[in-house]
Design an enzyme around this catalytic site. Structure first.
Site, PDB file in Angstrom:
ATOM      1  N   HIS A 111       0.810  -1.207   0.000  1.00  0.00           N
ATOM      2  CA  HIS A 111       0.000   0.000   0.000  1.00  0.00           C
ATOM      3  C   HIS A 111       0.856   1.276   0.000  1.00  0.00           C
ATOM      4  O   HIS A 111       0.341   2.373   0.180  1.00  0.00           O
ATOM      5  CB  HIS A 111      -0.960   0.025   1.197  1.00  0.00           C
ATOM      6  CG  HIS A 111      -0.331  -0.414   2.480  1.00  0.00           C
ATOM      7  ND1 HIS A 111      -0.857  -1.400   3.276  1.00  0.00           N
ATOM      8  CD2 HIS A 111       0.796  -0.020   3.097  1.00  0.00           C
ATOM      9  CE1 HIS A 111      -0.088  -1.586   4.327  1.00  0.00           C
ATOM     10  NE2 HIS A 111       0.920  -0.746   4.253  1.00  0.00           N
TER      11      HIS A 111
ATOM     12  N   TYR B 215      17.365   2.012   2.948  1.00  0.00           N
ATOM     13  CA  TYR B 215      17.607   1.413   1.636  1.00  0.00           C
ATOM     14  C   TYR B 215      18.728   2.124   0.889  1.00  0.00           C
ATOM     15  O   TYR B 215      19.149   1.666  -0.176  1.00  0.00           O
ATOM     16  CB  TYR B 215      16.349   1.471   0.764  1.00  0.00           C
ATOM     17  CG  TYR B 215      15.115   0.876   1.389  1.00  0.00           C
ATOM     18  CD1 TYR B 215      15.204  -0.194   2.280  1.00  0.00           C
ATOM     19  CD2 TYR B 215      13.850   1.374   1.102  1.00  0.00           C
ATOM     20  CE1 TYR B 215      14.070  -0.743   2.859  1.00  0.00           C
ATOM     21  CE2 TYR B 215      12.713   0.826   1.668  1.00  0.00           C
ATOM     22  CZ  TYR B 215      12.827  -0.219   2.541  1.00  0.00           C
ATOM     23  OH  TYR B 215      11.701  -0.757   3.115  1.00  0.00           O
TER      24      TYR B 215
END
Length: 481
Positions: free
Chosen positions: A171, A257
């Protein structure tokens, strides 16, 4: 219509309740069967009571079953949803705490970085077990909808080695788009966009507000003047300034990340916000999950009471599952962003990678938009992660501890912090600590223990740069969580 939906890991009580409520909002689906399965009988019983009450209060003919026998739940299912967390919070704690000893400070640890890579090692064998069962007992051609992280690693393994029709669902795209709509002063329905990349590194490459194209400068200005997002999404806004495009993922997710923002402890506070876990606190998601588990245990009667409300009061969410199933079953077309094998959808990412990109769903299934080209900086960042995901997935399938270590070594944040010797020791320590969830590494554990006993790598006991304490249920209730 009458068909069967099986939910694996249904003991994720809140999320399962949302998914089922969304499905039951579709009038055509009043007569379906919902099969709930989980290895945790206690949680399974809680969610069974909740779903049965929803069905009963709304006078639906839908059938609800609950069993710890996964194959029984999957038998004859047309759609299978997975929201499992292999190892639960016990394993999750080691995903966060062991890397801290080597200087790796994670907020979430469920996609890549040291924690996400190990999460994949635990999940992949189980995902492949699911696939074997699906092929043997589910309805022929059944669709596997994977909600479990690490999204790309799990979906990649299911498609390449599981041989099952699989789509990964998240989502993040919808949540990021909601932020963009808010800062631009339009409603969600007035915002159109193309968002493409890989899961948790997806990029809004084209944005239209009421049909008007939004350029980077306007979007930067809108975020910087927003009273909340300007504080909570500092790192994300910095990436927007440098890349020229906004990323789907939260400040805390994105920070781990990349190799630039969490490698120096003294710099981490500059880029995060501790008002909520998702904006970058050390082990933020672990704290959140722990608090939510305690909350559900204590306040289950309240959740059961809420299940007694009419579905007319439930606003169908933007979670993709119910919309995909509706489109396939009825032909009503749905547009969303899905995790599938690339195969040319994004021109400048590898063909075998699992990408997250726009697609349309109808009776013919999921049809991806092809020919999207990412900006070069976005493609470079995604490509680095894809290489880590590919190695981590192959290591998980084959139980290859050397390849696992190479995956960690090439992880952007781990590589920015640790020496190769430290990476090797950290991987050994994590494999030993998580051995009971890693059957494919059983033969590698004794040697890993021997190496750790002889290791000269220095570690430290460190809580991280921004650790917050776990709050008691009474405090959560007082503060409204």
């Amino acid at each position: 219509m009458s068909f069967k939906i099986a939910i694996i890991g249904a003991g994720s009580v809140g999320f399962t309740r949302t998914l089922v409520s969304d499905v039951l909002k579709v009038p055509d689906f009043a007569d379906i069967e919902i099969a709930l399965t989980d290895i945790n009988a206690h949680n399974l019983d809680m969610i069974r009571q909740i779903i049965e009450r929803i069905v009963s209060v709304n006078n639906l003919p839908a059938k609800v079953t609950a069993t710890t026998d996964r194959r029984a739940a999957l038998a004859g299912a047309r759609y299978i949803l997975s929201c499992v967390r292999v190892g639960g919070l016990e394993a999750f704690e080691t995903d966060i705490n062991i890397p801290l000893k080597y200087g790796v400070d994670q907020c979430v640890g469920d996609t890549i970085c040291a924690g996400g890579i190990m999460y994949g090692q635990r999940n992949v064998p189980v995902i492949l077990d699911f696939c074997r069962d699906i092929k043997e007992v589910a309805e022929p051609g059944a669709l596997f909808l994977n909600y479990a992280n690490p999204m790309a690693i799990n979906t990649w393994a299911a498609l390449q080695y599981g041989g099952v029709n699989t789509v990964g669902l998240c989502h993040g795209v919808q949540h990021g788009a909601h932020q963009i709509a808010k800062v631009l002063g339009v409603t969600d329905d007035e915002l159109d966009y193309i968002c493409s990349g890989i899961n948790h590194q997806t990029w809004y490459v084209d944005i239209r507000a009421k049909g008007r194209k939004i350029e980077a400068d306007e979007l930067i200005a809108a975020f910087e003047r927003h009273p909340v997002y300007s504080r909570q999404e500092k790192l994300r806004i910095d990436v927007l300034k440098r890349f020229g495009v906004y990323s789907t993922e939260s400040n805390g997710h994105l920070s781990e990340y990349l190799p630039w923002y969490r490698k120096r402890p003294e710099e981490i506070g500059k880029w995060i916000d501790t008002s909520e876990w998702i904006h970058g606190e050390t082990g933020g998601y672990l704290r959140h999950c722990t608090e939510q588990r305690n909350w559900f245990e204590t306040d289950f009667p309240q959740f059961l009471e809420q299940a007694g409300k009419s579905l007319s009061e439930h606003k169908r969410t933007s979670e993709h599952a119910s919309h995909i199933i509706e489109a396939i079953e009825t032909g009503r077309v749905y547009r969303g962003h899905f995790n599938v094998r690339n195969d040319g959808a994004i021109t400048n990412l590898p063909a075998d990678a699992i990408i997250e990109s726009p697609g349309f769903v109808d009776r013919f299934g999921i049809n991806m938009v092809e020919g999207i080209t990412l900006p070069l900086a976005c493609a470079a960042t995604c490509s680095a992660t894809i290489s880590v995901q590919r190695m981590a997935m192959e290591a998980a399938v084959k139980g290859d501890i050397d390849l696992l270590k190479l995956a960690m070594l090439h992880d952007p944040l781990v590589g920015a912090i640790c020496t190769p010797e430290e990476v090797w020791a950290m991987a050994d320590e994590m494999v030993v600590a998580q051995a009971k969830w890693l059957p494919q590494y059983a033969g590698a554990v004794p040697a890993a223990k021997e190496r750790l006993a002889k290791s000269t790598v220095k570690t430290r006991e460190w809580e991280g740069a921004a650790r917050q304490r776990i709050r008691a249920v009474e405090e959560l209730r007082t503060t409204g969580r």
